[in-house]
Design a protein around this motif. Structure first.
Motif, PDB file in Angstrom:
ATOM      1  N   GLY A  92      -8.817   4.029   0.878  1.00  0.00           N
ATOM      2  CA  GLY A  92      -7.990   5.205   1.130  1.00  0.00           C
ATOM      3  C   GLY A  92      -7.431   5.222   2.542  1.00  0.00           C
ATOM      4  O   GLY A  92      -6.278   5.612   2.760  1.00  0.00           O
ATOM      5  N   GLY A  93      -8.250   4.786   3.505  1.00  0.00           N
ATOM      6  CA  GLY A  93      -7.786   4.753   4.895  1.00  0.00           C
ATOM      7  C   GLY A  93      -6.629   3.790   5.089  1.00  0.00           C
ATOM      8  O   GLY A  93      -5.637   4.113   5.763  1.00  0.00           O
ATOM      9  N   VAL A  94      -6.721   2.614   4.488  1.00  0.00           N
ATOM     10  CA  VAL A  94      -5.638   1.627   4.602  1.00  0.00           C
ATOM     11  C   VAL A  94      -4.404   2.110   3.845  1.00  0.00           C
ATOM     12  O   VAL A  94      -3.275   1.995   4.334  1.00  0.00           O
ATOM     13  N   ALA A  95      -4.614   2.666   2.659  1.00  0.00           N
ATOM     14  CA  ALA A  95      -3.476   3.171   1.881  1.00  0.00           C
ATOM     15  C   ALA A  95      -2.747   4.274   2.644  1.00  0.00           C
ATOM     16  O   ALA A  95      -1.514   4.295   2.693  1.00  0.00           O
ATOM     17  N   ASP A  96      -3.499   5.186   3.261  1.00  0.00           N
ATOM     18  CA  ASP A  96      -2.866   6.263   4.030  1.00  0.00           C
ATOM     19  C   ASP A  96      -2.019   5.694   5.167  1.00  0.00           C
ATOM     20  O   ASP A  96      -0.902   6.168   5.424  1.00  0.00           O
ATOM     21  N   LEU A  97      -2.548   4.700   5.860  1.00  0.00           N
ATOM     22  CA  LEU A  97      -1.808   4.070   6.951  1.00  0.00           C
ATOM     23  C   LEU A  97      -0.501   3.447   6.443  1.00  0.00           C
ATOM     24  O   LEU A  97       0.578   3.681   6.993  1.00  0.00           O
ATOM     25  N   LEU A  98      -0.604   2.631   5.401  1.00  0.00           N
ATOM     26  CA  LEU A  98       0.574   1.903   4.915  1.00  0.00           C
ATOM     27  C   LEU A  98       1.598   2.839   4.287  1.00  0.00           C
ATOM     28  O   LEU A  98       2.803   2.599   4.385  1.00  0.00           O
ATOM     29  N   ILE A  99       1.143   3.905   3.666  1.00  0.00           N
ATOM     30  CA  ILE A  99       2.072   4.897   3.119  1.00  0.00           C
ATOM     31  C   ILE A  99       2.777   5.629   4.246  1.00  0.00           C
ATOM     32  O   ILE A  99       3.993   5.880   4.187  1.00  0.00           O
ATOM     33  N   ARG A 100       2.038   5.967   5.295  1.00  0.00           N
ATOM     34  CA  ARG A 100       2.655   6.628   6.451  1.00  0.00           C
ATOM     35  C   ARG A 100       3.724   5.733   7.079  1.00  0.00           C
ATOM     36  O   ARG A 100       4.826   6.192   7.404  1.00  0.00           O
ATOM     37  N   MET A 101       3.419   4.461   7.208  1.00  0.00           N
ATOM     38  CA  MET A 101       4.389   3.518   7.756  1.00  0.00           C
ATOM     39  C   MET A 101       5.595   3.385   6.830  1.00  0.00           C
ATOM     40  O   MET A 101       6.743   3.330   7.285  1.00  0.00           O
ATOM     41  N   SER A 102       5.349   3.344   5.533  1.00  0.00           N
ATOM     42  CA  SER A 102       6.442   3.217   4.564  1.00  0.00           C
ATOM     43  C   SER A 102       7.372   4.420   4.619  1.00  0.00           C
ATOM     44  O   SER A 102       8.603   4.277   4.573  1.00  0.00           O
ATOM     45  N   PHE A 166       4.066  -5.459   1.931  1.00  0.00           N
ATOM     46  CA  PHE A 166       5.356  -5.927   2.411  1.00  0.00           C
ATOM     47  C   PHE A 166       6.350  -6.030   1.249  1.00  0.00           C
ATOM     48  O   PHE A 166       7.497  -5.589   1.346  1.00  0.00           O
ATOM     49  N   GLY A 167       5.916  -6.594   0.126  1.00  0.00           N
ATOM     50  CA  GLY A 167       6.784  -6.686  -1.044  1.00  0.00           C
ATOM     51  C   GLY A 167       7.171  -5.320  -1.577  1.00  0.00           C
ATOM     52  O   GLY A 167       8.331  -5.084  -1.956  1.00  0.00           O
ATOM     53  N   THR A 168       6.213  -4.402  -1.606  1.00  0.00           N
ATOM     54  CA  THR A 168       6.489  -3.038  -2.062  1.00  0.00           C
ATOM     55  C   THR A 168       7.472  -2.343  -1.134  1.00  0.00           C
ATOM     56  O   THR A 168       8.395  -1.644  -1.582  1.00  0.00           O
ATOM     57  N   LEU A 169       7.285  -2.537   0.174  1.00  0.00           N
ATOM     58  CA  LEU A 169       8.174  -1.920   1.151  1.00  0.00           C
ATOM     59  C   LEU A 169       9.615  -2.406   0.981  1.00  0.00           C
ATOM     60  O   LEU A 169      10.556  -1.603   1.011  1.00  0.00           O
ATOM     61  N   VAL A 170       9.804  -3.702   0.802  1.00  0.00           N
ATOM     62  CA  VAL A 170      11.155  -4.244   0.610  1.00  0.00           C
ATOM     63  C   VAL A 170      11.796  -3.653  -0.649  1.00  0.00           C
ATOM     64  O   VAL A 170      12.976  -3.282  -0.643  1.00  0.00           O
ATOM     65  N   SER A 171      11.013  -3.541  -1.731  1.00  0.00           N
ATOM     66  CA  SER A 171      11.548  -2.946  -2.960  1.00  0.00           C
ATOM     67  C   SER A 171      11.920  -1.487  -2.745  1.00  0.00           C
ATOM     68  O   SER A 171      12.938  -1.004  -3.262  1.00  0.00           O
ATOM     69  N   ALA A 182       6.194   3.590  -4.926  1.00  0.00           N
ATOM     70  CA  ALA A 182       5.663   2.764  -3.843  1.00  0.00           C
ATOM     71  C   ALA A 182       4.268   3.242  -3.435  1.00  0.00           C
ATOM     72  O   ALA A 182       3.354   2.433  -3.238  1.00  0.00           O
ATOM     73  N   GLU A 183       4.092   4.543  -3.310  1.00  0.00           N
ATOM     74  CA  GLU A 183       2.790   5.081  -2.924  1.00  0.00           C
ATOM     75  C   GLU A 183       1.732   4.742  -3.968  1.00  0.00           C
ATOM     76  O   GLU A 183       0.601   4.362  -3.621  1.00  0.00           O
ATOM     77  N   ASP A 184       2.078   4.891  -5.238  1.00  0.00           N
ATOM     78  CA  ASP A 184       1.120   4.569  -6.301  1.00  0.00           C
ATOM     79  C   ASP A 184       0.715   3.099  -6.236  1.00  0.00           C
ATOM     80  O   ASP A 184      -0.478   2.758  -6.387  1.00  0.00           O
ATOM     81  N   ASP A 185       1.683   2.210  -6.022  1.00  0.00           N
ATOM     82  CA  ASP A 185       1.382   0.776  -5.965  1.00  0.00           C
ATOM     83  C   ASP A 185       0.538   0.433  -4.737  1.00  0.00           C
ATOM     84  O   ASP A 185      -0.366  -0.406  -4.802  1.00  0.00           O
ATOM     85  N   ILE A 186       0.844   1.063  -3.610  1.00  0.00           N
ATOM     86  CA  ILE A 186       0.068   0.798  -2.396  1.00  0.00           C
ATOM     87  C   ILE A 186      -1.381   1.227  -2.597  1.00  0.00           C
ATOM     88  O   ILE A 186      -2.317   0.495  -2.240  1.00  0.00           O
ATOM     89  N   ARG A 187      -1.593   2.408  -3.166  1.00  0.00           N
ATOM     90  CA  ARG A 187      -2.966   2.877  -3.383  1.00  0.00           C
ATOM     91  C   ARG A 187      -3.693   1.977  -4.386  1.00  0.00           C
ATOM     92  O   ARG A 187      -4.881   1.665  -4.209  1.00  0.00           O
TER      93      ARG A 187
END
Length: 202
Positions: A92-102, A166-171, A182-187
């Motif tokens: 959850g901590g990593v997902a929150d970070l990457l979603i915030r960045m996205s 990275f792939g999710t972000l580009v999409s 994107a958020e669902d896939d990141i989590r």
């Protein structure tokens, strides 16, 4: 294809005045990148907006690839923590970070794609300055998971998560995914890839 200038290492700012010029250049590049994207930003325009001589710009950033890779490193560095926090839910901590960045990057998609393009070209050309492969970004993700010292297994997990993100972000930036998708896939990726690794049974 833009080329990284050969035989011209980027200078590092040392004095307060030099650091101020360096920051002005990064801000100018970010502003122009958000308006025009990588291909349509001209180095002369960056120098003009930053109020520096073109020779000063090239001293710190020998090419546009260097420049936008540095913008990405600068933006990513804003997420760096001095100490590893206590985290109850690593995934959850990593997902929150990457979603915030996205979310932040999706607000300025042209700039985000410019940073990604510069970073990808830098990595493809063998530069050690690619922002998403350096120790700093790995450490940022590692800290978000509450991992003080990464083992080879956890380092691999982090590498895989970054690749998926990275792939999710580009999409997302190209309009193939909505923010919700994107958020669902990141989590989902973080939950799957940060599970405890099973012992090797071979």
């Amino acid at each position: 294809m833009p080329r990284i200038a050969e035989g011209r290492p980027a200078a590092k700012p040392s004095s307060t005045e030099q650091k101020d010029r360096h920051r002005r250049i990064l801000r100018a590049a970010a502003h122009l990148g958000a308006e025009h994207g990588f291909d349509h930003v001209q180095m002369n325009d960056v120098a003009k907006e930053a109020n520096v001589a073109i020779a000063t710009l090239y001293r710190y950033f020998p090419s546009k690839v260097h420049l936008f890779t540095s913008v990405m490193r600068w933006r990513v560095g804003a997420y760096e923590l001095e100490e590893t926090p206590t985290v109850d839910d690593p995934a959850g901590g990593v997902a929150d970070l990457l979603i915030r960045m996205s979310r932040e990057m999706s607000r300025t998609p042209k700039l985000a794609l410019a940073m990604i393009q510069g970073n990808s070209l830098s990595y493809a050309m063998g530069s050690r300055d690619s922002a998403l492969d350096d120790e700093r970004f790995t450490r940022i993700v590692q800290h978000a998971a509450g991992i003080a010292e990464a083992t080879p297994d956890t380092a691999r997990q982090i590498r895989l998560i970054v690749s998926c993100w990275f792939g999710t972000l580009v999409s997302l930036l190209n309009g193939r995914f909505s923010m919700g998708q994107a958020e669902d896939d990141i989590r989902a990726a973080c939950a799957l890839l940060l599970r405890p690794l099973e012992p090797d049974s071979r």
